[in-house]
Design a protein around this motif. Structure first.
Motif, PDB file in Angstrom:
ATOM      1  N   ALA A  70       0.831  -1.208   0.000  1.00  0.00           N
ATOM      2  CA  ALA A  70       0.000   0.000   0.000  1.00  0.00           C
ATOM      3  C   ALA A  70       0.868   1.260   0.000  1.00  0.00           C
ATOM      4  CB  ALA A  70      -0.939  -0.010   1.202  1.00  0.00           C
ATOM      5  N   GLU A  71       1.949   1.260   0.764  1.00  0.00           N
ATOM      6  CA  GLU A  71       2.848   2.416   0.798  1.00  0.00           C
ATOM      7  C   GLU A  71       3.529   2.615  -0.550  1.00  0.00           C
ATOM      8  OE1 GLU A  71       5.569   2.084   4.079  1.00  0.00           O
ATOM      9  OE2 GLU A  71       3.914   1.897   5.510  1.00  0.00           O
ATOM     10  N   LYS A  72       3.988   1.508  -1.142  1.00  0.00           N
ATOM     11  CA  LYS A  72       4.653   1.596  -2.447  1.00  0.00           C
ATOM     12  C   LYS A  72       3.704   2.110  -3.515  1.00  0.00           C
ATOM     13  CE  LYS A  72       7.067  -1.262  -5.915  1.00  0.00           C
ATOM     14  NZ  LYS A  72       7.115  -0.197  -6.835  1.00  0.00           N
ATOM     15  N   GLU A  73       2.466   1.653  -3.486  1.00  0.00           N
ATOM     16  CA  GLU A  73       1.486   2.003  -4.517  1.00  0.00           C
ATOM     17  C   GLU A  73       0.613   3.192  -4.126  1.00  0.00           C
ATOM     18  OE1 GLU A  73       1.717   0.764  -7.387  1.00  0.00           O
ATOM     19  OE2 GLU A  73       3.070  -0.886  -6.893  1.00  0.00           O
ATOM     20  N   ASN A  74       0.895   3.820  -2.989  1.00  0.00           N
ATOM     21  CA  ASN A  74       0.095   4.944  -2.504  1.00  0.00           C
ATOM     22  C   ASN A  74      -1.386   4.557  -2.412  1.00  0.00           C
ATOM     23  OD1 ASN A  74      -0.228   7.496  -1.482  1.00  0.00           O
ATOM     24  ND2 ASN A  74      -0.314   8.487  -3.487  1.00  0.00           N
TER      25      ASN A  74
END
Length: 158
Positions: A70-74
């Motif tokens: 989720a952090e990587k893909e915003n």
């Protein structure tokens, strides 16, 4: 991201949400099509909150892996689970660089990516930071809003 009531049922595609427990099992609702099914106690069911991924240092909870995606893909969708195996492995290596390549199979990576994209499509993906920001915004809004004065109660003559 809350994975407490999200289930993977062996032999059934997709993910399910635990709705109601019954005497003989439980009722679950599909995240894909919204259909409710009954599942007996003999079925092989896994709570996503109980699943971990092998790393060279130990095991990493699935929730943390999902938060990394989720952090990587915003909070957007990850690569498709239908991509080729090499692309999936390279993507997973970016998410979890120290995953145990001998114990985490290509089918596991495919399943995790599919699960993430299913949860993301239903709006169930949020990073811990996003949740913390929402809480801070709510608290700040409540602090700025003027407090209502208590209304005086009228005594009724008896």
């Amino acid at each position: 991201m809350n994975l407490e009531k999200i289930l993977a049922i062996s032999g059934k595609p997709g993910l399910y949400v635990l709705k109601v427990q019954t005497r003989t099992g439980f009722v679950a609702e599909s995240l894909v099509d919204g259909k409710k099914i009954t599942v007996n106690l003999r079925s092989n069911v896994s709570l996503l909150s109980e699943i971990s991924v092998y790393t060279y240092e130990g095991e990493k909870p699935l929730k943390e892996v999902m938060n990394s995606i989720a952090e990587k893909e915003n909070n957007g969708p990850a690569i498709s689970h239908k991509e080729d195996v090499a692309a999936q492995a390279a993507y997973f290596k970016e998410i979890l660089p120290n995953y145990d390549e001998e114990r985490v199979y290509a089918s596991d990576i495919k399943k995790i990516l599919n699960w993430y994209n299913t949860l993301q499509a239903k709006g169930l993906v949020t990073t811990e930071e996003a949740v913390a920001e929402e809480v801070v915004e709510v608290v700040a809004a409540e602090a700025e809003a003027p407090a209502e004065k208590p209304k005086k109660s009228k005594k009724v003559a008896e």
